[in-house]
Design a protein around this motif. Structure first.
Motif, PDB file in Angstrom:
ATOM      1  N   GLN A  96      -7.735  -1.296 -19.661  1.00  0.00           N
ATOM      2  CA  GLN A  96      -6.574  -1.648 -18.858  1.00  0.00           C
ATOM      3  C   GLN A  96      -5.325  -0.936 -19.393  1.00  0.00           C
ATOM      4  N   VAL A  97      -5.304   0.375 -19.150  1.00  0.00           N
ATOM      5  CA  VAL A  97      -4.170   1.214 -19.508  1.00  0.00           C
ATOM      6  C   VAL A  97      -3.602   1.783 -18.226  1.00  0.00           C
ATOM      7  N   LYS A  98      -2.513   2.490 -18.341  1.00  0.00           N
ATOM      8  CA  LYS A  98      -1.855   3.035 -17.161  1.00  0.00           C
ATOM      9  C   LYS A  98      -2.805   3.956 -16.390  1.00  0.00           C
ATOM     10  N   GLY A  99      -2.964   3.669 -15.107  1.00  0.00           N
ATOM     11  CA  GLY A  99      -3.829   4.493 -14.258  1.00  0.00           C
ATOM     12  C   GLY A  99      -5.305   4.356 -14.564  1.00  0.00           C
ATOM     13  N   TRP A 100      -5.727   3.215 -15.164  1.00  0.00           N
ATOM     14  CA  TRP A 100      -7.110   3.037 -15.597  1.00  0.00           C
ATOM     15  C   TRP A 100      -8.127   3.188 -14.469  1.00  0.00           C
ATOM     16  N   MET A 101      -7.737   2.833 -13.236  1.00  0.00           N
ATOM     17  CA  MET A 101      -8.711   2.807 -12.152  1.00  0.00           C
ATOM     18  C   MET A 101      -9.194   4.208 -11.766  1.00  0.00           C
ATOM     19  N   ARG A 102      -8.437   5.241 -12.099  1.00  0.00           N
ATOM     20  CA  ARG A 102      -8.835   6.604 -11.741  1.00  0.00           C
ATOM     21  C   ARG A 102     -10.172   6.983 -12.375  1.00  0.00           C
ATOM     22  N   GLY A 103     -10.495   6.436 -13.538  1.00  0.00           N
ATOM     23  CA  GLY A 103     -11.747   6.757 -14.211  1.00  0.00           C
ATOM     24  C   GLY A 103     -12.870   5.782 -13.936  1.00  0.00           C
ATOM     25  N   TRP A 104     -12.711   4.927 -12.933  1.00  0.00           N
ATOM     26  CA  TRP A 104     -13.683   3.881 -12.676  1.00  0.00           C
ATOM     27  C   TRP A 104     -15.054   4.430 -12.285  1.00  0.00           C
ATOM     28  N   VAL A 105     -15.111   5.492 -11.498  1.00  0.00           N
ATOM     29  CA  VAL A 105     -16.378   5.998 -10.969  1.00  0.00           C
ATOM     30  C   VAL A 105     -17.132   6.850 -11.982  1.00  0.00           C
ATOM     31  N   GLU A 106     -16.415   7.551 -12.819  1.00  0.00           N
ATOM     32  CA  GLU A 106     -17.020   8.535 -13.707  1.00  0.00           C
ATOM     33  C   GLU A 106     -18.133   7.928 -14.571  1.00  0.00           C
ATOM     34  N   GLY A 107     -19.318   8.554 -14.500  1.00  0.00           N
ATOM     35  CA  GLY A 107     -20.445   8.119 -15.316  1.00  0.00           C
ATOM     36  C   GLY A 107     -21.186   6.913 -14.793  1.00  0.00           C
ATOM     37  N   PHE A 119     -10.948   0.884  -5.462  1.00  0.00           N
ATOM     38  CA  PHE A 119     -10.999   2.294  -5.845  1.00  0.00           C
ATOM     39  C   PHE A 119     -11.143   3.185  -4.613  1.00  0.00           C
ATOM     40  N   ILE A 120     -12.023   2.803  -3.690  1.00  0.00           N
ATOM     41  CA  ILE A 120     -12.252   3.618  -2.491  1.00  0.00           C
ATOM     42  C   ILE A 120     -10.953   3.795  -1.713  1.00  0.00           C
ATOM     43  N   LEU A 121     -10.224   2.711  -1.533  1.00  0.00           N
ATOM     44  CA  LEU A 121      -8.936   2.797  -0.840  1.00  0.00           C
ATOM     45  C   LEU A 121      -7.961   3.692  -1.598  1.00  0.00           C
ATOM     46  N   SER A 122      -7.842   3.469  -2.899  1.00  0.00           N
ATOM     47  CA  SER A 122      -6.864   4.209  -3.704  1.00  0.00           C
ATOM     48  C   SER A 122      -7.176   5.700  -3.746  1.00  0.00           C
ATOM     49  N   SER A 123      -8.462   6.053  -3.822  1.00  0.00           N
ATOM     50  CA  SER A 123      -8.818   7.471  -3.914  1.00  0.00           C
ATOM     51  C   SER A 123      -8.426   8.225  -2.651  1.00  0.00           C
ATOM     52  N   SER A 124      -8.590   7.589  -1.483  1.00  0.00           N
ATOM     53  CA  SER A 124      -8.194   8.245  -0.233  1.00  0.00           C
ATOM     54  C   SER A 124      -6.688   8.467  -0.175  1.00  0.00           C
ATOM     55  N   ILE A 125      -5.921   7.453  -0.589  1.00  0.00           N
ATOM     56  CA  ILE A 125      -4.464   7.593  -0.584  1.00  0.00           C
ATOM     57  C   ILE A 125      -4.025   8.648  -1.605  1.00  0.00           C
ATOM     58  N   ALA A 126      -4.707   8.707  -2.751  1.00  0.00           N
ATOM     59  CA  ALA A 126      -4.382   9.707  -3.774  1.00  0.00           C
ATOM     60  C   ALA A 126      -4.636  11.122  -3.251  1.00  0.00           C
ATOM     61  N   ALA A 152      -1.699   1.605  -8.028  1.00  0.00           N
ATOM     62  CA  ALA A 152      -2.859   0.826  -7.599  1.00  0.00           C
ATOM     63  C   ALA A 152      -3.465   0.060  -8.776  1.00  0.00           C
ATOM     64  N   SER A 153      -3.545   0.706  -9.933  1.00  0.00           N
ATOM     65  CA  SER A 153      -4.112   0.052 -11.116  1.00  0.00           C
ATOM     66  C   SER A 153      -3.275  -1.142 -11.544  1.00  0.00           C
ATOM     67  N   GLU A 154      -1.966  -0.963 -11.511  1.00  0.00           N
ATOM     68  CA  GLU A 154      -1.063  -2.057 -11.897  1.00  0.00           C
ATOM     69  C   GLU A 154      -1.151  -3.212 -10.920  1.00  0.00           C
ATOM     70  N   ALA A 155      -1.241  -2.888  -9.621  1.00  0.00           N
ATOM     71  CA  ALA A 155      -1.301  -3.938  -8.603  1.00  0.00           C
ATOM     72  C   ALA A 155      -2.553  -4.792  -8.755  1.00  0.00           C
ATOM     73  N   LEU A 156      -3.673  -4.154  -9.108  1.00  0.00           N
ATOM     74  CA  LEU A 156      -4.921  -4.893  -9.217  1.00  0.00           C
ATOM     75  C   LEU A 156      -4.895  -5.879 -10.387  1.00  0.00           C
ATOM     76  N   LEU A 157      -4.066  -5.609 -11.374  1.00  0.00           N
ATOM     77  CA  LEU A 157      -3.968  -6.475 -12.544  1.00  0.00           C
ATOM     78  C   LEU A 157      -2.762  -7.411 -12.490  1.00  0.00           C
ATOM     79  N   VAL A 159      -4.726  -2.750  -2.035  1.00  0.00           N
ATOM     80  CA  VAL A 159      -5.795  -2.834  -3.041  1.00  0.00           C
ATOM     81  C   VAL A 159      -6.117  -4.293  -3.373  1.00  0.00           C
ATOM     82  N   ARG A 160      -5.130  -5.160  -3.314  1.00  0.00           N
ATOM     83  CA  ARG A 160      -5.404  -6.585  -3.562  1.00  0.00           C
ATOM     84  C   ARG A 160      -6.273  -7.167  -2.443  1.00  0.00           C
ATOM     85  N   LEU A 161      -5.955  -6.811  -1.201  1.00  0.00           N
ATOM     86  CA  LEU A 161      -6.764  -7.274  -0.076  1.00  0.00           C
ATOM     87  C   LEU A 161      -8.195  -6.760  -0.178  1.00  0.00           C
ATOM     88  N   ALA A 162      -8.339  -5.493  -0.604  1.00  0.00           N
ATOM     89  CA  ALA A 162      -9.676  -4.919  -0.753  1.00  0.00           C
ATOM     90  C   ALA A 162     -10.492  -5.721  -1.755  1.00  0.00           C
TER      91      ALA A 162
END
Length: 483
Positions: A107-118, A134-141, A82-87, A187-190
Motif C-alpha cells: 500500500q504505497v503510492k500508485g500501488w494498484m498499477r502493479g496489481w496484475v504483474e506476475g 484495476f480494469i477501470l483504472s487501466s482504461s482511464i490511464a 485510483a489507488s488512494e481512493a480504493l484505500l 473505483v469504489r463502485l467497482a
C-alpha cells in the motif's frame, strides 16, 4: 449536494456544472440536455453527409486485464488517485475499506498499477474487488496517456462520439471516461459491485458457475431468429426515441446478416434453456418455495448474449452443468471456458442484492450528459444512458445484450459509426467478436474499421513506428557497410 471530485491529471474541460439527475429516466424533446436529443442531432448530421463517428469499447470483469507499460506522468497520476481512493472510506456511498489490509498489497503510492504483474487470471479473480477497480483504472490511464501524447484538450480521443462498455465494469468505465462520474467514486463502485454477496444473507451458500458457450453453426433445424429479451419501458413517445420498437420486418432485416443455420442454433439454445427453467420452476413450486429460488434449488440463464455465436450461461453449479449436457446431447453448442466470477451476475439469483446496491447507486453523484458530448450506451437496453443510477442496477439480474448493442451502433439508419477502438489489451476480445459480426453484413455496406488503443498508441501507430525503426536500422547498417 455532494460536490463531484475531478481526478487530478485528467482534463476537466468536459465537466460542467449541472443539476442532479431525476430519479426517473425520461426522454423528451422539451429538454435541451438529454442523450436522446444529442443522439438525434448527431444522427441528422450523419445522414446529411457529415463525418462518421468513433466508438470506444471498454473491457468488463472476466477478461484478462491490461498490463500497464510505458507510463506517462498523466497515467501515473491516474494510478495514484485510483489507488488512494480504493484505500479511503467514503461515507457518502457507504464505502468501507474492510478487507483491503489483508490483501497482501504494497500500500504505497500508485500501488494498484502493479496489481496484475506476475498473476494469472485465476489468481486475479481470487480478489475480484481489486481486479475490477484495476480494469477501470487501466482504461482511464490509457486514455490519459493518449491525451498527453496527442495534446488533446479532453480525455477522449478526437472524434469520439460513442462509448460502450461490456457489463457493469465496462459501462462504469465509460461513465468515468465521459466525465459523468469521478474516478474515485468509479473505483469504489467497482469494488462494491465485485464484493456483493453471491447468496442471500443467513442462507446456505450456493455454489455458482459461469460458462462461455459457442453455438454449433452447422445446425440446420428450423426456428425463428435469435431471442431478444423483452424491451425496457418505452420513453415518452416513439418520436423521441431514436431506437423505436423493432418491427417484424426490421427484425428480419437485422438478422439477415447472420448465417441462417447459426441463427437457428442460437434460438434453439435459448429455447432449451427456457425449457429447463420451466422444469426448475415446477420443482420450486413442488417444494413450496412459490417459484422463488431457494438455497438448495437450481437455476441458470443466458445472462450474456455476446454475439450471434457466443453466449454466457450463469447459474447454480448443477443447473449450468445440466444446460451444458442438454446442449451437447442435442448437438447445439459446446462449452468454451469457465469464468471465475464472484457472483452469478445477470441472473435472478442476484435479486437479494438489489436493495443494498440500489441505495449505493442512488447516493452517487452523476453528471448530466451534454448535448454535444459523447453518447454512453446502456448494453442492457441498447439505448443511451440518461440516468446512470437507474441504468446500472439491472446489471445484477438482467440480460446483457452486447450483440444487440453493437448492432445498433454499426447499423443504419441511426447513427453511422465508421470506427471502433478497443481500449487496452483486456478489450481485445471485444474487437475480435465485432470483426466476426461485421463480416456478416451485406455486400456494399459502409466500411467499418477497428483498432486498438494501448498505452496511448493505437495498434496502427505502433506498427508504423516499428516499420520506421526497422527502416532506420537497415539504413544505418548500409551506411556502416559503405563506410
Amino acid at each position: 449536494m455532494r460536490i463531484p471530485h475531478i481526478p487530478t491529471g485528467l482534463s476537466s474541460n468536459h465537466l460542467t456544472q449541472s443539476v442532479l439527475i431525476p430519479s426517473v429516466r425520461k426522454a423528451s424533446t422539451n429538454s435541451t440536455n438529454t442523450d436522446w436529443v444529442a443522439w438525434l442531432k448527431r444522427g441528422a448530421s450523419t445522414e446529411s453527409g457529415g463525418p462518421s463517428g468513433k466508438c470506444l469499447l471498454f473491457a468488463g470483469l472476466g477478461s484478462y486485464p491490461h498490463t500497464p507499460i510505458a507510463p506517462t506522468p498523466s497515467s501515473l497520476r491516474v494510478w495514484d488517485e485510483a489507488s488512494e481512493a480504493l484505500l479511503s472510506p467514503d461515507a457518502t456511498i457507504g464505502y468501507e475499506t474492510r478487507g483491503m489490509g489483508d490483501a497482501g498489497l504494497k500500500q504505497v503510492k500508485g500501488w494498484m498499477r502493479g496489481w496484475v504483474e506476475g498473476r494469472s487470471l485465476e489468481e486475479l479473480m481470487k480478489r475480484p474487488d481489486v481486479t475490477a477497480a484495476f480494469i477501470l483504472s487501466s482504461s482511464i490511464a490509457i486514455l490519459a496517456s493518449a491525451q498527453e501524447k496527442m495534446g488533446s484538450p479532453t480525455l477522449l480521443p478526437e472524434g469520439t462520439t460513442h462509448l460502450a462498455g461490456h457489463g457493469f465494469i465496462g459501462t462504469l468505465t465509460a461513465l468515468v471516461a465521459s466525465g459523468r462520474l469521478d474516478l474515485g467514486t468509479g473505483v469504489r463502485l467497482a469494488r462494491i459491485y465485485a464484493s456483493l454477496p453471491p447468496s442471500p444473507p443467513q442462507t446456505y451458500p450456493r455454489s455458482h458457475l459461469t460458462t462461455v458457450l459457442s453455438a454449433r453453426h452447422f445446425h440446420s433445424l428450423s426456428s425463428p431468429s435469435y431471442f431478444v429479451p423483452p424491451p425496457s419501458p418505452p420513453p415518452a413517445s416513439e418520436e423521441d426515441d431514436p431506437f423505436p420498437p423493432v418491427t417484424s420486418t426490421e427484425s428480419e432485416a437485422e438478422s439477415s446478416s447472420t448465417p441462417l443455420k447459426r441463427r437457428r442454433a442460437m434460438q434453439l439454445i435459448l429455447d432449451e434453456i427456457h425449457s429447463l427453467q420451466r422444469d426448475w420452476e415446477r420443482e420450486n413450486e413442488i417444494t413450496g418455495s412459490g417459484g422463488t429460488i431457494g438455497p438448495r434449488q437450481e437455476w441458470a440463464s443466458a445472462g450474456i448474449i455476446n454475439s450471434s455465436k457466443v453466449l454466457v450461461v450463469t447459474g447454480t453449479h448443477h443447473a449450468v452443468l445440466q444446460v451444458i449436457e442438454r446442449l451437447q446431447q442435442l448437438n447445439l453448442a459446446n462449452p468454451v471456458m469457465d469464468v471465475a466470477m464472484p457472483c452469478p451476475y445477470h441472473t435472478k439469483l442476484m435479486t437479494h442484492a438489489i436493495p443494498k446496491f440500489r441505495d449505493v447507486l442512488e447516493r452517487c453523484y452523476f453528471e448530466n450528459s451534454k448535448p454535444n458530448g459523447p453518447i454512453v450506451l446502456d448494453p442492457m437496453t441498447t439505448h443511451p444512458i440518461t440516468n446512470p443510477s437507474y441504468a446500472l442496477l439491472p446489471h445484477l439480474t438482467g440480460q446483457l445484450r452486447w450483440h444487440k448493442t453493437l448492432h445498433r451502433l454499426y447499423s443504419q439508419p441511426v447513427p453511422a459509426v465508421g470506427h471502433f477502438q478497443t481500449v487496452g489489451k483486456g478489450a481485445k476480445g471485444l474487437g475480435i467478436m465485432l470483426r466476426g459480426e461485421i463480416k456478416k453484413r451485406p455486400q456494399g455496406s459502409t466500411p467499418i474499421s477497428i483498432s486498438e488503443l494501448i498505452s496511448g498508441d493505437t495498434k496502427e501507430d505502433k506498427e508504423r513506428k516499428d516499420r520506421i525503426e526497422g527502416a532506420m536500422r537497415k539504413l544505418n547498417e548500409q551506411r556502416r557497410k559503405s563506410s
